[in-house]
Design a protein around this motif. Structure first.
Motif, PDB file in Angstrom:
ATOM      1  N   LEU A  15      -3.225  50.996   3.825  1.00 56.87           N
ATOM      2  CA  LEU A  15      -4.621  50.620   3.625  1.00 56.87           C
ATOM      3  C   LEU A  15      -4.945  49.426   4.508  1.00 56.87           C
ATOM      4  CD1 LEU A  15      -6.682  50.525   0.431  1.00 56.87           C
ATOM      5  CD2 LEU A  15      -6.488  48.406   1.711  1.00 56.87           C
ATOM      6  N   GLU A  16      -6.090  49.494   5.179  1.00 55.74           N
ATOM      7  CA  GLU A  16      -6.580  48.398   6.006  1.00 55.74           C
ATOM      8  C   GLU A  16      -7.966  48.017   5.504  1.00 55.74           C
ATOM      9  OE1 GLU A  16      -6.297  49.205  10.211  1.00 55.74           O
ATOM     10  OE2 GLU A  16      -4.744  50.715   9.859  1.00 55.74           O
ATOM     11  N   MET A  17      -8.140  46.739   5.187  1.00 59.88           N
ATOM     12  CA  MET A  17      -9.410  46.259   4.647  1.00 59.88           C
ATOM     13  C   MET A  17     -10.003  45.218   5.577  1.00 59.88           C
ATOM     14  SD  MET A  17     -11.611  46.331   2.093  1.00 59.88           S
ATOM     15  CE  MET A  17     -10.856  46.782   0.528  1.00 59.88           C
ATOM     16  N   ASP A  18     -11.291  45.358   5.830  1.00 57.64           N
ATOM     17  CA  ASP A  18     -12.015  44.444   6.695  1.00 57.64           C
ATOM     18  C   ASP A  18     -13.415  44.276   6.105  1.00 57.64           C
ATOM     19  OD1 ASP A  18     -11.969  43.179   9.636  1.00 57.64           O
ATOM     20  OD2 ASP A  18     -13.938  44.104   9.327  1.00 57.64           O
ATOM     21  N   PRO A  19     -14.092  43.182   6.391  1.00 62.04           N
ATOM     22  CA  PRO A  19     -15.459  43.043   5.873  1.00 62.04           C
ATOM     23  C   PRO A  19     -16.400  44.169   6.275  1.00 62.04           C
ATOM     24  CG  PRO A  19     -14.663  40.928   6.664  1.00 62.04           C
ATOM     25  CD  PRO A  19     -13.616  41.938   7.033  1.00 62.04           C
ATOM     26  N   GLN A 160     -13.235  52.946  -6.468  1.00 67.03           N
ATOM     27  CA  GLN A 160     -12.029  52.687  -7.259  1.00 67.03           C
ATOM     28  C   GLN A 160     -10.988  51.948  -6.433  1.00 67.03           C
ATOM     29  OE1 GLN A 160     -10.883  56.570  -8.653  1.00 67.03           O
ATOM     30  NE2 GLN A 160     -12.378  56.589 -10.313  1.00 67.03           N
ATOM     31  N   MET A 161     -10.873  52.300  -5.145  1.00 70.19           N
ATOM     32  CA  MET A 161      -9.920  51.614  -4.281  1.00 70.19           C
ATOM     33  C   MET A 161     -10.331  50.161  -4.074  1.00 70.19           C
ATOM     34  SD  MET A 161      -7.095  52.442  -2.706  1.00 70.19           S
ATOM     35  CE  MET A 161      -6.359  50.890  -3.148  1.00 70.19           C
ATOM     36  N   GLU A 162     -11.622  49.908  -3.949  1.00 74.04           N
ATOM     37  CA  GLU A 162     -12.085  48.527  -3.822  1.00 74.04           C
ATOM     38  C   GLU A 162     -11.723  47.712  -5.067  1.00 74.04           C
ATOM     39  OE1 GLU A 162     -16.006  49.445  -1.011  1.00 74.04           O
ATOM     40  OE2 GLU A 162     -16.230  48.976  -3.143  1.00 74.04           O
ATOM     41  N   ASN A 163     -11.908  48.304  -6.235  1.00 80.96           N
ATOM     42  CA  ASN A 163     -11.549  47.605  -7.472  1.00 80.96           C
ATOM     43  C   ASN A 163     -10.047  47.354  -7.545  1.00 80.96           C
ATOM     44  OD1 ASN A 163     -14.250  47.678  -8.262  1.00 80.96           O
ATOM     45  ND2 ASN A 163     -14.001  49.588  -9.396  1.00 80.96           N
ATOM     46  N   GLU A 164      -9.258  48.345  -7.100  1.00 78.30           N
ATOM     47  CA  GLU A 164      -7.801  48.173  -7.129  1.00 78.30           C
ATOM     48  C   GLU A 164      -7.357  47.068  -6.181  1.00 78.30           C
ATOM     49  OE1 GLU A 164      -3.716  50.819  -6.429  1.00 78.30           O
ATOM     50  OE2 GLU A 164      -5.691  51.785  -6.475  1.00 78.30           O
ATOM     51  N   VAL A 165      -7.949  47.012  -5.004  1.00 85.88           N
ATOM     52  CA  VAL A 165      -7.608  45.950  -4.052  1.00 85.88           C
ATOM     53  C   VAL A 165      -7.986  44.587  -4.617  1.00 85.88           C
ATOM     54  CG1 VAL A 165      -8.142  44.992  -1.781  1.00 85.88           C
ATOM     55  CG2 VAL A 165      -7.731  47.438  -2.034  1.00 85.88           C
ATOM     56  N   SER A 166      -9.165  44.514  -5.241  1.00 86.86           N
ATOM     57  CA  SER A 166      -9.590  43.256  -5.843  1.00 86.86           C
ATOM     58  C   SER A 166      -8.625  42.818  -6.944  1.00 86.86           C
ATOM     59  CB  SER A 166     -11.003  43.406  -6.407  1.00 86.86           C
ATOM     60  OG  SER A 166     -11.420  42.220  -7.051  1.00 86.86           O
ATOM     61  N   THR A 167      -8.166  43.770  -7.755  1.00 90.33           N
ATOM     62  CA  THR A 167      -7.211  43.444  -8.820  1.00 90.33           C
ATOM     63  C   THR A 167      -5.889  42.959  -8.247  1.00 90.33           C
ATOM     64  OG1 THR A 167      -8.231  45.103 -10.257  1.00 90.33           O
ATOM     65  CG2 THR A 167      -6.022  44.341 -10.845  1.00 90.33           C
TER      66      THR A 167
END
Length: 256
Positions: A15-19, A160-167
């Motif tokens: 997973l790669e997260m960017d603004p 759901q993936m955004e929530n999981e990353v935040s958690t």
């Protein structure tokens, strides 16, 4: 973030997260999805940070499904959420240098929520075989209906993936702020459980020793020869040898 894909239900491997984007790499999925990218709208000034980011475009790529014809097996689909468009690109057929494509303009939300209707003017496509007949409207209607449901499911999965990353990030932040040391079970000086176990063993050993001091270990051997008041030299050696042999066997049994 790297994940062990076999331990997850969605097969997520990377997973790669960017603004401005979110990229997911999958492996060994039943639907053959292996890549997903989400493009987000740039946050404007004054926008609340806690709100979910607006999705502009969502792209998904699939491996080849040999059970389907290449012209009906989706290789790449793009949900242009902001423009209400759906672009489909199918896999290449054998000995073909082009692939079939299909484009849909999404109907208004009122039609989707109430009753979906199909307008042939809102779709266009390219066929690799010019001599083939154009697809029937029923096929296109079902294809559009399937893609609308897929878009909804994909957006839900992204949220759901955004929530999981935040958690995960909150958990890592908590772990860094309040670290907890792990003490080895072999470190008896700092391991409280080991200390308690050591105390119990020492107490048990002390009680056993106190009990053993009141026991005459040679009494059974004297009873074996009749508890006579006087014994011969050979009888004394026999008692000694038997006692030592039994003691050695006792140590062997304890070791085992």
């Amino acid at each position: 973030m790297l994940f062990y894909h076999m331990a997850r239900n969605d097969g997520l491997e990377k997973l790669e997260m960017d603004p401005l984007y979110l990229i997911q790499h999958f492996r060994d999925r039943m639907d053959l999805l292996h890549y997903r990218k989400v493009d987000y709208q740039l946050r404007g000034q004054g926008q609340v940070e806690e709100l979910k980011r607006n999705v502009l475009k969502l792209v998904e790529e699939f491996h080849r499904n040999p059970e389907k014809d290449a012209d009906s097996d989706i290789a790449r689909r793009t949900f242009a959420v902001a423009d209400n468009h759906i672009f489909l690109k199918f896999h290449y057929a054998p000995c073909k240098v082009t692939a079939a494509t299909r484009e849909f303009i999404k109907p208004p939300l009122t039609e989707i929520s109430e009753r979906l209707t199909f307008n042939p003017e809102l779709t266009a496509g390219y066929q690799t075989h010019p001599a083939d007949l154009p697809p029937k409207q029923l096929y296109l209607f079902r294809l559009l209906e399937e893609q609308l449901k897929a878009e909804e499911a994909s957006l839900l999965s992204v949220r759901q993936m955004e929530n999981e990353v935040s958690t995960i990030l909150q958990q890592r932040s908590t772990e860094l702020c309040t670290p907890k040391l792990k003490v080895s079970i072999f470190n008896v000086e700092r391991n409280e459980l080991a200390k308690e176990g050591m105390k119990d063993r020492q107490l048990h050993t002390q009680v056993a020793r106190e009990t053993e001091t009141d026991v005459d270990f040679l009494a059974p051997y004297f009873a074996h020869i009749g508890n006579s008041e006087k014994i011969s030299y050979d009888e004394a050696l026999g008692i000694r040898d038997n006692c030592i042999a039994d003691f050695k066997q006792l140590l062997v049994d304890r070791i085992n």
